[in-house]
Motif scaffolding. Structure first.
Motif, short mmCIF file in Angstrom:
data_model
loop_
_atom_site.label_atom_id
_atom_site.label_comp_id
_atom_site.label_asym_id
_atom_site.label_seq_id
_atom_site.Cartn_x
_atom_site.Cartn_y
_atom_site.Cartn_z
N PHE A 101 28.71 -52.92 -7.72
CA PHE A 101 29.51 -52.38 -8.94
C PHE A 101 28.56 -52.27 -10.24
O PHE A 101 28.43 -53.03 -11.27
CB PHE A 101 30.58 -53.64 -9.42
CG PHE A 101 31.49 -53.81 -8.15
CD1 PHE A 101 32.06 -52.56 -7.71
CD2 PHE A 101 31.70 -55.11 -7.49
CE1 PHE A 101 32.95 -52.85 -6.51
CE2 PHE A 101 32.48 -55.14 -6.32
CZ PHE A 101 33.03 -54.15 -5.78
N VAL A 102 27.80 -51.16 -10.12
CA VAL A 102 27.00 -50.91 -11.21
C VAL A 102 27.57 -50.60 -12.49
O VAL A 102 27.17 -50.15 -13.33
CB VAL A 102 26.12 -49.59 -10.72
CG1 VAL A 102 25.04 -50.00 -9.77
CG2 VAL A 102 26.81 -48.52 -10.25
N PHE A 103 29.15 -50.23 -12.45
CA PHE A 103 29.98 -49.63 -13.35
C PHE A 103 30.59 -50.97 -14.17
O PHE A 103 31.02 -51.04 -15.19
CB PHE A 103 30.93 -49.02 -12.98
CG PHE A 103 31.75 -49.67 -11.89
CD1 PHE A 103 32.77 -50.43 -11.94
CD2 PHE A 103 31.68 -49.10 -10.52
CE1 PHE A 103 33.63 -50.98 -10.90
CE2 PHE A 103 32.37 -49.85 -9.50
CZ PHE A 103 33.19 -50.52 -9.71
N MET A 104 30.10 -52.36 -13.81
CA MET A 104 30.62 -53.57 -14.28
C MET A 104 29.30 -54.29 -15.15
O MET A 104 28.22 -54.29 -14.31
CB MET A 104 31.12 -54.27 -13.60
CG MET A 104 32.57 -54.08 -12.80
SD MET A 104 34.08 -53.77 -14.06
CE MET A 104 33.85 -55.22 -15.27
N ASP A 105 29.37 -54.48 -16.36
CA ASP A 105 28.38 -55.14 -17.09
C ASP A 105 29.09 -56.34 -17.53
O ASP A 105 29.97 -56.24 -18.83
CB ASP A 105 27.70 -54.59 -18.11
CG ASP A 105 26.50 -55.20 -18.76
OD1 ASP A 105 26.41 -56.31 -18.36
OD2 ASP A 105 26.31 -54.90 -19.99
N GLY A 106 29.26 -57.53 -16.95
CA GLY A 106 30.27 -58.79 -17.23
C GLY A 106 31.51 -58.24 -17.20
O GLY A 106 31.88 -57.92 -16.03
N THR A 107 32.30 -58.44 -18.26
CA THR A 107 33.71 -58.09 -18.16
C THR A 107 33.82 -56.69 -18.58
O THR A 107 34.96 -56.16 -18.86
CB THR A 107 34.50 -58.99 -18.97
OG1 THR A 107 34.24 -58.84 -20.35
CG2 THR A 107 34.48 -60.19 -18.51
N VAL A 108 32.74 -55.92 -18.94
CA VAL A 108 32.98 -54.61 -19.67
C VAL A 108 32.86 -53.60 -18.47
O VAL A 108 31.99 -53.40 -17.82
CB VAL A 108 31.86 -54.13 -20.66
CG1 VAL A 108 32.22 -52.88 -21.13
CG2 VAL A 108 32.06 -55.29 -21.82
N PHE A 109 33.78 -52.55 -18.54
CA PHE A 109 33.78 -51.62 -17.44
C PHE A 109 33.57 -50.27 -18.06
O PHE A 109 33.67 -49.84 -19.22
CB PHE A 109 35.33 -51.36 -17.03
CG PHE A 109 35.61 -50.33 -16.15
CD1 PHE A 109 35.40 -50.30 -14.83
CD2 PHE A 109 36.24 -49.13 -16.66
CE1 PHE A 109 35.88 -49.32 -13.88
CE2 PHE A 109 36.41 -48.03 -15.97
CZ PHE A 109 36.17 -47.75 -14.59
N ASP A 110 32.50 -49.55 -17.31
CA ASP A 110 32.02 -48.40 -17.82
C ASP A 110 32.60 -47.22 -17.05
O ASP A 110 32.28 -47.05 -16.06
CB ASP A 110 30.49 -48.31 -17.59
CG ASP A 110 29.69 -47.15 -17.96
OD1 ASP A 110 30.35 -45.99 -18.16
OD2 ASP A 110 28.36 -47.22 -18.44
N SER A 111 33.52 -46.45 -17.67
CA SER A 111 34.31 -45.42 -17.13
C SER A 111 33.13 -44.39 -16.41
O SER A 111 33.70 -43.76 -15.60
CB SER A 111 35.19 -44.77 -18.15
OG SER A 111 35.76 -43.59 -17.46
N GLU A 112 32.53 -43.85 -17.14
CA GLU A 112 31.49 -42.83 -16.70
C GLU A 112 30.87 -42.99 -15.84
O GLU A 112 30.85 -42.14 -14.64
CB GLU A 112 30.74 -42.53 -17.96
CG GLU A 112 29.87 -41.32 -18.20
CD GLU A 112 30.87 -40.11 -18.44
OE1 GLU A 112 32.15 -40.35 -19.06
OE2 GLU A 112 30.52 -38.78 -18.53
N ARG A 113 30.25 -44.18 -15.66
CA ARG A 113 29.74 -44.73 -14.44
C ARG A 113 30.55 -44.68 -12.91
O ARG A 113 30.24 -44.40 -12.07
CB ARG A 113 28.95 -46.16 -14.53
CG ARG A 113 27.73 -45.80 -15.18
CD ARG A 113 26.85 -47.07 -15.17
NE ARG A 113 25.43 -47.03 -15.64
CZ ARG A 113 24.59 -47.95 -15.56
NH1 ARG A 113 24.81 -48.99 -14.79
NH2 ARG A 113 23.38 -47.79 -15.84
N PHE A 114 31.88 -45.24 -13.44
CA PHE A 114 32.61 -45.34 -12.37
C PHE A 114 32.91 -43.99 -11.78
O PHE A 114 33.00 -43.93 -10.48
CB PHE A 114 33.91 -46.02 -12.85
CG PHE A 114 35.07 -46.41 -11.69
CD1 PHE A 114 34.89 -47.51 -10.88
CD2 PHE A 114 35.91 -45.48 -11.60
CE1 PHE A 114 35.77 -47.38 -9.92
CE2 PHE A 114 36.89 -45.55 -10.53
CZ PHE A 114 36.89 -46.75 -9.88
N ALA A 115 33.22 -43.05 -12.57
CA ALA A 115 33.83 -41.98 -12.03
C ALA A 115 32.54 -41.15 -11.56
O ALA A 115 32.90 -40.30 -10.65
CB ALA A 115 34.12 -40.93 -13.47
#
Ligand SMILES: [Zn+2]
Ligand SMILES: [Zn+2]
Length: 173
Positions: A101-115
């Protein structure tokens, strides 16, 4: 866009709906770069399922210019997908999750990476402008959908023709 999911952790069943805009204008696979010609906002639903596991659901809808596999002309290619992933935000997530889950940094979700990851796995293997695309002439490079180029690809080399004639005369005997 970054979305902190921390507030969801306070209660199981808690939900957060959010829309984000895709920031990228180009989609770079690392090998090829496609321009993005249309994009709709991404709709997310984040839900605290149980035990600090968050279910992420997303609707993604983008249109890329991808070259035709035969004639290389850009083809508007719509990629519309529903993604669903569950992440473990407990203090000791399973080791596997950390890499994935490279789109998660702790509890912060990275929409751009996820998409990016979701679009990447949903890219079509081969795009054709039409099923009967004639491709390009392999002698001069003309796009044969727009007309012929004058290269005669059917005429045989005179020496080949002679050889074929001899070959055929043997066959008849
Ligand atoms: Zn084509
Ligand atoms: Zn040609």
């Amino acid at each position: 866009m970054l979305i902190d999911l921390w507030s969801l952790l306070s209660q199981e069943g808690k939900e957060l709906c959010q829309q984000t805009n895709l920031e990228m204008d180009k989609f770079d696979t690392g090998v090829t770069c496609y321009s993005i010609v249309e994009k709709n906002p991404i709709s997310y639903v984040f839900r605290h399922v149980s035990d600090k596991h968050i279910l992420i659901q997303a609707d993604i809808d983008v249109t890329l210019n991808i070259p035709c596999g035969r004639c290389l002309e850009d083809v508007k290619t719509n990629i519309k997908l529903k993604a669903s992933k569950e992440v473990d935000l407990s203090d000791e997530p399973e080791v596997d999750d950390i890499d994935e889950f490279v789109f998660m940094d702790g509890t912060v979700f990275d929409s751009e990476r996820f998409a990016y990851g979701e679009i990447l796995v949903n890219l079509p293997m081969k795009v054709l402008c039409s099923n009967d695309c004639k491709g390009i002439c392999n002698r001069c490079g003309t796009n044969l959908n727009h007309g012929s180029c004058g290269c005669d690809t059917t005429e045989l080399d005179p020496r080949m023709a002679k050889a074929l004639e001899i070959f055929n005369s043997f066959k008849e005997v």
